[in-house]
Design an enzyme around this catalytic site. Structure first.
Site, PDB file in Angstrom:
ATOM      1  N   HIS A 282     -16.978 -31.218  18.716  1.00  0.00           N
ATOM      2  CA  HIS A 282     -16.374 -32.490  18.283  1.00  0.00           C
ATOM      3  C   HIS A 282     -16.511 -32.683  16.768  1.00  0.00           C
ATOM      4  O   HIS A 282     -16.495 -33.811  16.275  1.00  0.00           O
ATOM      5  CB  HIS A 282     -17.013 -33.714  18.995  1.00  0.00           C
TER       6      HIS A 282
ATOM      7  N   ARG B  56      -6.178 -26.634  15.697  1.00  0.00           N
ATOM      8  CA  ARG B  56      -7.523 -26.956  16.136  1.00  0.00           C
ATOM      9  C   ARG B  56      -8.075 -25.737  16.879  1.00  0.00           C
ATOM     10  O   ARG B  56      -7.464 -25.245  17.827  1.00  0.00           O
ATOM     11  CB  ARG B  56      -7.484 -28.138  17.092  1.00  0.00           C
TER      12      ARG B  56
ATOM     13  N   GLU C 277      -8.739 -36.779  14.889  1.00  0.00           N
ATOM     14  CA  GLU C 277      -8.985 -35.354  14.619  1.00  0.00           C
ATOM     15  C   GLU C 277      -7.754 -34.696  13.991  1.00  0.00           C
ATOM     16  O   GLU C 277      -7.873 -33.818  13.143  1.00  0.00           O
ATOM     17  CB  GLU C 277      -9.352 -34.651  15.931  1.00  0.00           C
TER      18      GLU C 277
ATOM     19  N   ARG D 273     -18.260 -32.668  33.315  1.00  0.00           N
ATOM     20  CA  ARG D 273     -19.306 -31.709  32.919  1.00  0.00           C
ATOM     21  C   ARG D 273     -20.690 -32.319  33.143  1.00  0.00           C
ATOM     22  O   ARG D 273     -20.880 -33.512  32.919  1.00  0.00           O
ATOM     23  CB  ARG D 273     -19.153 -31.319  31.450  1.00  0.00           C
TER      24      ARG D 273
ATOM     25  N   ASN E  39      -2.675 -28.689  18.642  1.00  0.00           N
ATOM     26  CA  ASN E  39      -3.926 -28.738  19.403  1.00  0.00           C
ATOM     27  C   ASN E  39      -3.621 -28.178  20.791  1.00  0.00           C
ATOM     28  O   ASN E  39      -3.061 -28.867  21.641  1.00  0.00           O
ATOM     29  CB  ASN E  39      -4.395 -30.197  19.490  1.00  0.00           C
TER      30      ASN E  39
END
Ligand code: ADP
Length: 396
Positions: free
Chosen positions: A183, A95, A381, A243, A11
């Site tokens: 996601h 990923r 994940e 964000r 990742n």
């Protein structure tokens, strides 16, 4: 897959690369070694690895010499090869944040696929180049190693067209300017464990709240994503650590016309300086804000909850009802306070919180009589990527 086989999950972000090694665990897979290199390009990179059974497995610091993605992945591969024991690497799963309009499922990576993925970079310029960098290095170091790309957009690819479309002219939409959602690997993992929490959830209308530094909600109907709060980029929807989440697009025009801001300044504002950090002026970290007496910290948390409440309403409308609400990721898994306040914001839909179960960390955090059940579930994940990588290998 033979017992001694290992799958590496990579990742890669802008300043760090995380990795995990997965091996067979009954019918499923589990990680036996993981670690990361942080501080890429800073001149003070730091590598740590952790053996799931025996603890610390390796550490290294680079003081002075900036480390690139290429350097980092070469170091990781060397380290991993030295610590494999009886294991043998059979594949690497990556990923990748964006699959564009073309990649709606995990894909075996080769030079042709990689060049097609490079065309997706304009859709995710802040993340995609970093995700792709290790793939190239591994082609170079181990050209025959089986590599698989797993996309954060893929789980959302089958959303109904209405959920994916902006009200923009067709010539803009045709350029790929539409809602993708992110996601997805987290949501796919959560969808995979829902039936083990309650068999009825396999066919239920569920909203999953992935609340970490990045935060989004996903509406899942019978295991499939039908709508999500993130759209064209991972800045839409909820306010996040740094964000902004959704704002009136007119604000951008105002920033350009009146404040004379350029694209990079606006990008920094929306991605790095807004959200919990921007509103509080203190921190992007939920733990810090929850312990701060400053009213601006309270305002940032209140706004986060308020937006979650509104977006839950919106996704419940897209689902045409709601059976379950699931919290995951750093804040969703660890903050009983955020879960409590979000459940209160969804009380009108029939969510009745069990305060004691929530404080105890679940998994079920709603009362037995609650019309809509509520849960907290740890996401994984990396496991989802390892599963996809094994499937791709078996299908090859
Ligand atoms: P990322 O999106 O980077 O993977 P995480 O899923 O690790 O992030 O989530 C990070 C967020 O989780 C931070 O805001 C952090 O403060 C928050 N968090 C972690 N533990 C707790 C806790 N015990 N209480 C409140 N917030 C927490």
């Amino acid at each position: 897959m033979p017992k001694s086989s290992a799958i590496v999950v990579v990742n890669a972000g802008s300043s760090s690369i995380k990795f995990s090694l997965f091996g067979e665990d009954g019918a499923d897979l589990s990680a036996f070694l993981n670690g990361q290199i942080e501080g890429l390009y800073t001149g003070s990179a730091h590598f740590v690895a952790h053996d799931v059974e025996t603890g610390p497995a390796g550490e290294k610091r680079w003081d002075g010499a900036p480390i690139s993605h290429d350097d980092a992945i070469r170091h990781l591969l060397d380290f991993v090869r030295g610590h494999l024991g009886e294991h043998q690497i059979i594949a690497v799963g990556h990923r990748i944040v964006h699959g564009g309009t073309e990649f709606a499922a995990p894909v075996r990576l080769d030079a042709d696929v990689l060049s097609r993925l490079e065309r997706v970079i304009p859709l995710a310029p802040l993340h995609e180049p970093h995700n792709l960098a290790p793939i190239r290095t591994i082609f170079d170091v181990a050209p025959h190693l089986f590599q698989v790309g797993c996309f954060d957009t893929a789980f959302h690819a089958a959303q109904p067209p209405l959920a994916q479309t902006f009200a923009l002219p067709a010539e803009i939409t045709d350029r790929g300017v539409r809602r993708y959602g992110f996601h997805g690997l987290s949501y796919e993992y959560i969808a995979s464990v829902l039936p083990s929490l309650d068999p009825g959830l396999a066919r239920a209308k569920v909203i999953v709240a992935h609340l970490g530094n990045g935060a989004s909600l996903c509406a899942i109907n019978a295991g499939r994503s039908i709508a999500s709060t993130m759209g064209f980029t991972a800045v839409e929807g909820l306010p996040m650590g740094t964000r902004s989440g959704s704002i009136d697009p007119g604000v951008i025009l105002y920033l350009i016309d009146e404040l004379k801001m350029g694209p990079r300044d606006i990008e920094a504002l929306l991605y790095k300086k807004s959200g919990l950090l921007g509103v509080s002026g203190i921190s992007s970290d939920m733990r810090m804000l929850q312990t701060s007496p400053d009213p601006r910290a309270r305002l940032a948390i209140d706004l986060f909850i308020y937006r979650i409440g509104r977006e839950i309403g919106s996704l419940a409308a897209a689902l045409g009802g709601l059976d379950a609400l699931v919290f995951t990721a750093g804040i969703g898994e660890h903050s009983a306070q955020v879960r409590r306040d979000a459940c209160r914001a969804a009380a009108w839909l029939g969510v009745e919180l069990d305060e004691a179960a929530n404080e105890a960390g679940g998994p079920r955090i709603s009362t037995q009589g609650s019309k809509v059940s509520a849960w907290t579930v740890g996401t994984n994940e990396e496991l989802m990527i390892a599963r996809h990588t094994r499937q791709s290998l078996e299908a090859a």
